[in-house]
Design a protein around this motif. Structure first.
Motif, PDB file in Angstrom:
ATOM      1  N   ARG A 265       2.649 -20.157  11.889  1.00  0.00           N
ATOM      2  CA  ARG A 265       3.893 -19.739  12.849  1.00  0.00           C
ATOM      3  C   ARG A 265       5.378 -19.939  11.984  1.00  0.00           C
ATOM      4  NH1 ARG A 265       4.525 -23.313  17.699  1.00  0.00           N
ATOM      5  NH2 ARG A 265       6.151 -21.561  18.288  1.00  0.00           N
ATOM      6  N   ILE A 266       5.228 -21.125  11.295  1.00  0.00           N
ATOM      7  CA  ILE A 266       6.531 -21.306  10.562  1.00  0.00           C
ATOM      8  C   ILE A 266       6.599 -20.430   9.187  1.00  0.00           C
ATOM      9  CG2 ILE A 266       7.685 -22.827   8.910  1.00  0.00           C
ATOM     10  CD1 ILE A 266       6.272 -25.380  10.436  1.00  0.00           C
ATOM     11  N   GLN A 267       5.625 -20.244   8.757  1.00  0.00           N
ATOM     12  CA  GLN A 267       5.405 -18.960   7.571  1.00  0.00           C
ATOM     13  C   GLN A 267       5.823 -17.578   8.148  1.00  0.00           C
ATOM     14  OE1 GLN A 267       1.470 -19.583   6.238  1.00  0.00           O
ATOM     15  NE2 GLN A 267       2.229 -20.657   4.417  1.00  0.00           N
ATOM     16  N   LYS A 268       5.326 -17.336   9.160  1.00  0.00           N
ATOM     17  CA  LYS A 268       5.397 -15.836   9.753  1.00  0.00           C
ATOM     18  C   LYS A 268       6.916 -15.921  10.262  1.00  0.00           C
ATOM     19  CE  LYS A 268       3.865 -12.877  13.580  1.00  0.00           C
ATOM     20  NZ  LYS A 268       5.216 -12.630  14.326  1.00  0.00           N
ATOM     21  N   GLU A 269       7.494 -16.994  10.686  1.00  0.00           N
ATOM     22  CA  GLU A 269       9.087 -16.938  11.042  1.00  0.00           C
ATOM     23  C   GLU A 269       9.794 -16.571   9.927  1.00  0.00           C
ATOM     24  OE1 GLU A 269      12.283 -16.924  13.826  1.00  0.00           O
ATOM     25  OE2 GLU A 269      10.009 -16.466  14.202  1.00  0.00           O
ATOM     26  N   VAL A 270       9.724 -17.416   8.804  1.00  0.00           N
ATOM     27  CA  VAL A 270      10.278 -17.322   7.621  1.00  0.00           C
ATOM     28  C   VAL A 270      10.175 -16.140   6.984  1.00  0.00           C
ATOM     29  CG1 VAL A 270      10.424 -18.390   5.201  1.00  0.00           C
ATOM     30  CG2 VAL A 270      10.096 -19.720   7.112  1.00  0.00           C
ATOM     31  N   ILE A 271       9.029 -15.587   6.929  1.00  0.00           N
ATOM     32  CA  ILE A 271       8.848 -14.056   6.309  1.00  0.00           C
ATOM     33  C   ILE A 271       9.542 -13.127   7.090  1.00  0.00           C
ATOM     34  CG2 ILE A 271       7.012 -12.326   5.652  1.00  0.00           C
ATOM     35  CD1 ILE A 271       5.187 -14.840   5.035  1.00  0.00           C
ATOM     36  N   GLU A 272       9.441 -13.095   8.293  1.00  0.00           N
ATOM     37  CA  GLU A 272      10.022 -12.108   9.095  1.00  0.00           C
ATOM     38  C   GLU A 272      11.673 -12.177   8.896  1.00  0.00           C
ATOM     39  OE1 GLU A 272       8.546 -12.551  13.006  1.00  0.00           O
ATOM     40  OE2 GLU A 272       6.844 -11.480  12.615  1.00  0.00           O
ATOM     41  N   GLU A 273      12.201 -13.349   8.729  1.00  0.00           N
ATOM     42  CA  GLU A 273      13.467 -13.299   8.633  1.00  0.00           C
ATOM     43  C   GLU A 273      13.964 -12.662   7.208  1.00  0.00           C
ATOM     44  OE1 GLU A 273      17.199 -16.624   8.314  1.00  0.00           O
ATOM     45  OE2 GLU A 273      15.434 -17.239   7.571  1.00  0.00           O
ATOM     46  N   TYR A 274      13.119 -12.905   6.208  1.00  0.00           N
ATOM     47  CA  TYR A 274      13.616 -12.167   4.934  1.00  0.00           C
ATOM     48  C   TYR A 274      13.203 -10.647   4.968  1.00  0.00           C
ATOM     49  CZ  TYR A 274      11.743 -10.357   0.153  1.00  0.00           C
ATOM     50  OH  TYR A 274      11.748  -9.353  -0.879  1.00  0.00           O
ATOM     51  N   LEU A 275      12.293 -10.320   5.720  1.00  0.00           N
ATOM     52  CA  LEU A 275      11.998  -8.883   5.852  1.00  0.00           C
ATOM     53  C   LEU A 275      13.069  -8.107   6.685  1.00  0.00           C
ATOM     54  CD1 LEU A 275       8.276  -8.655   6.618  1.00  0.00           C
ATOM     55  CD2 LEU A 275       8.999  -8.371   4.562  1.00  0.00           C
ATOM     56  N   ARG A 276      13.734  -8.793   7.686  1.00  0.00           N
ATOM     57  CA  ARG A 276      14.726  -8.287   8.349  1.00  0.00           C
ATOM     58  C   ARG A 276      15.995  -8.114   7.662  1.00  0.00           C
ATOM     59  NH1 ARG A 276      12.787 -12.060  12.417  1.00  0.00           N
ATOM     60  NH2 ARG A 276      14.609 -13.308  11.970  1.00  0.00           N
ATOM     61  N   TYR A 277      16.127  -9.042   6.707  1.00  0.00           N
ATOM     62  CA  TYR A 277      17.456  -9.113   5.859  1.00  0.00           C
ATOM     63  C   TYR A 277      17.472  -8.120   4.948  1.00  0.00           C
ATOM     64  CZ  TYR A 277      21.097 -11.570   2.986  1.00  0.00           C
ATOM     65  OH  TYR A 277      22.360 -11.810   2.528  1.00  0.00           O
ATOM     66  N   THR A 278      16.278  -7.904   4.301  1.00  0.00           N
ATOM     67  CA  THR A 278      16.177  -6.993   2.927  1.00  0.00           C
ATOM     68  C   THR A 278      15.751  -5.543   3.476  1.00  0.00           C
ATOM     69  OG1 THR A 278      13.703  -7.481   2.734  1.00  0.00           O
ATOM     70  CG2 THR A 278      15.446  -8.736   1.662  1.00  0.00           C
ATOM     71  N   GLY A 279      15.294  -5.470   4.646  1.00  0.00           N
ATOM     72  CA  GLY A 279      14.975  -4.208   5.197  1.00  0.00           C
ATOM     73  C   GLY A 279      13.615  -3.495   4.659  1.00  0.00           C
ATOM     74  N   LYS A 280      12.821  -4.605   4.137  1.00  0.00           N
ATOM     75  CA  LYS A 280      11.355  -4.276   3.696  1.00  0.00           C
ATOM     76  C   LYS A 280      10.384  -4.185   4.550  1.00  0.00           C
ATOM     77  CE  LYS A 280      10.163  -6.422  -0.324  1.00  0.00           C
ATOM     78  NZ  LYS A 280       9.550  -5.125  -1.294  1.00  0.00           N
ATOM     79  N   SER A 281       9.166  -3.460   4.524  1.00  0.00           N
ATOM     80  CA  SER A 281       8.364  -3.173   5.584  1.00  0.00           C
ATOM     81  C   SER A 281       7.420  -4.494   5.448  1.00  0.00           C
ATOM     82  CB  SER A 281       7.552  -2.148   5.515  1.00  0.00           C
ATOM     83  OG  SER A 281       7.098  -1.727   4.051  1.00  0.00           O
ATOM     84  N   SER A 282       7.175  -4.951   4.317  1.00  0.00           N
ATOM     85  CA  SER A 282       6.088  -6.265   3.971  1.00  0.00           C
ATOM     86  C   SER A 282       6.432  -6.697   2.869  1.00  0.00           C
ATOM     87  CB  SER A 282       4.560  -5.347   3.715  1.00  0.00           C
ATOM     88  OG  SER A 282       4.689  -5.104   2.556  1.00  0.00           O
ATOM     89  N   LEU A 283       5.982  -8.219   2.664  1.00  0.00           N
ATOM     90  CA  LEU A 283       6.148  -8.956   1.596  1.00  0.00           C
ATOM     91  C   LEU A 283       5.888  -8.183   0.125  1.00  0.00           C
ATOM     92  CD1 LEU A 283       7.535 -11.605   1.614  1.00  0.00           C
ATOM     93  CD2 LEU A 283       5.486 -12.657   1.270  1.00  0.00           C
ATOM     94  N   PHE A 284       4.533  -7.331   0.186  1.00  0.00           N
ATOM     95  CA  PHE A 284       4.208  -7.038  -0.963  1.00  0.00           C
ATOM     96  C   PHE A 284       3.896  -5.678  -1.225  1.00  0.00           C
ATOM     97  CE2 PHE A 284       1.856 -11.304   0.520  1.00  0.00           C
ATOM     98  CZ  PHE A 284       2.386 -12.126  -0.542  1.00  0.00           C
ATOM     99  N   ASP A 285       4.254  -4.942  -0.393  1.00  0.00           N
ATOM    100  CA  ASP A 285       3.865  -3.277  -0.427  1.00  0.00           C
ATOM    101  C   ASP A 285       4.503  -2.628  -1.592  1.00  0.00           C
ATOM    102  OD1 ASP A 285       6.390  -1.878   1.871  1.00  0.00           O
ATOM    103  OD2 ASP A 285       6.538  -3.429   0.347  1.00  0.00           O
ATOM    104  N   ASP A 286       5.780  -3.206  -2.249  1.00  0.00           N
ATOM    105  CA  ASP A 286       6.403  -2.359  -3.341  1.00  0.00           C
ATOM    106  C   ASP A 286       6.759  -3.379  -4.362  1.00  0.00           C
ATOM    107  OD1 ASP A 286       8.170  -3.711  -1.919  1.00  0.00           O
ATOM    108  OD2 ASP A 286       9.417  -1.892  -1.483  1.00  0.00           O
ATOM    109  N   VAL A 287       6.087  -4.322  -4.440  1.00  0.00           N
ATOM    110  CA  VAL A 287       6.347  -5.363  -5.599  1.00  0.00           C
ATOM    111  C   VAL A 287       5.978  -4.798  -6.876  1.00  0.00           C
ATOM    112  CG1 VAL A 287       5.761  -7.600  -6.625  1.00  0.00           C
ATOM    113  CG2 VAL A 287       6.003  -7.327  -4.309  1.00  0.00           C
ATOM    114  N   VAL A 288       6.908  -4.680  -7.865  1.00  0.00           N
ATOM    115  CA  VAL A 288       6.647  -4.358  -9.389  1.00  0.00           C
ATOM    116  C   VAL A 288       5.661  -5.289  -9.999  1.00  0.00           C
ATOM    117  CG1 VAL A 288       7.754  -3.716 -11.360  1.00  0.00           C
ATOM    118  CG2 VAL A 288       8.765  -3.091  -9.235  1.00  0.00           C
TER     119      VAL A 288
END
Length: 288
Positions: A265-288
């Motif tokens: 639950r904590i991990q999900k909440e933290v990651i969702e904050e990052y995705l909202r802030y950056t506008g990314k759709s996922s943590l890894f989908d476009d990592v170089v």
């Protein structure tokens, strides 16, 4: 550009940039730094990092050569010049360039450095291994200085033992890791070392605490011991480039794995904050 370096107004590839011999960083490590993740060409939690950067510089009487708003705009503009979607964004200020002397000109203007490169975020679902080491650093760990040799040596020791991070302790009191914060979950309570001179208060840790509050998880900021660390339900490791990792072993002894639902639950909440802030759709989908 694939990677970018900046020094005092000059932009180049890292291997092309020239630094004056008399920059005080070469003699004294005389400077402070900060860093964050760039996602979708937006610097994650930029204002938080700038606040800490300026606080560190003020603590050491270092004059940053521009105001906070201008620096934020510069970092954002530089990030746009680098290819890819996920980046490590690092910046530092040194006291300046002058002939070697311990005492310094208090009117000296600092030299700004920036480095931006592609980054890969570690999967928070994959547990990591830790080791422990006595914390022999100085008593200004709350200032993000460039003097990182104890952390360098501790990180190398972890690497040689097949671990990903070293947990520091002063006697029996756990402080932080070589380049991360460490916290624990025990009986549904999130425990973490308080904001004092023994640790650098991580911005990711601060946002994890805020996530716990949003989730209704009790938070207590107090020193905890090595015994409490080893007996914790979960051991969490956070940094600006890896928001919410968790440990499976410390010094070769299995730890954690007793509260996976609350951890998730904590991990999900933290990651969702990052995705909202950056506008990314996922943590890894476009990592170089």
């Amino acid at each position: 550009m694939k990677e970018l370096a900046y020094y005092d107004g000059t932009i180049a590839a890292p291997e092309e940039l020239k630094i004056p011999f008399n920059d005080r960083v070469h003699f004294f490590g005389d400077g402070v730094y900060d860093a964050s993740v760039g996602g979708n060409h937006r610097i994650y939690l930029l204002d938080d990092h700038l606040d800490r950067f300026y606080s560190s510089a003020n603590a050491l009487d270092i004059r940053i050569p521009m105001e906070k708003k201008e620096l934020g705009e510069l970092l954002t503009d530089l990030l746009k010049k680098v290819e890819g979607e996920t980046h490590f964004v690092y910046w530092q200020v040194t006291r300046g360039a002058a002939p070697r002397n311990h005492a310094y000109d208090s009117e000296m203007t600092g030299k700004l450095w920036v480095m931006i490169r592609p980054n890969r975020l570690r999967d928070p679902e994959v547990p990591i291994s830790l080791i422990t080491a006595e914390d022999t650093r100085f008593l200004h760990c709350n200032i993000k200085t460039l003097n990182l040799l104890p952390s360098v040596m501790a990180s190398q020791k972890a690497e040689q033992k097949g671990a990903q991070e070293t947990v520091f302790h002063r006697g029996d009191m756990v402080t932080e890791c070589a380049h991360s914060n460490v916290s624990i979950l025990k009986n549904g309570i999130f425990l973490s070392h308080p904001n004092d001179q023994y640790i650098l208060r991580g911005i990711s840790k601060t946002h994890m605490i805020e996530a716990c509050y949003r989730l209704g998880i009790q938070v207590i900021e107090r020193p905890f011991t090595l015994t409490e660390l080893m007996e914790a339900d979960e051991v969490l490791v956070t940094s600006s480039s890896n928001f919410c990792l968790h440990a499976k072993e410390i010094d070769g002894i299995p730890v954690g794995g007793k509260d996976p639902v609350r951890l998730s639950r904590i991990q999900k909440e933290v990651i969702e904050e990052y995705l909202r802030y950056t506008g990314k759709s996922s943590l890894f989908d476009d990592v170089v």
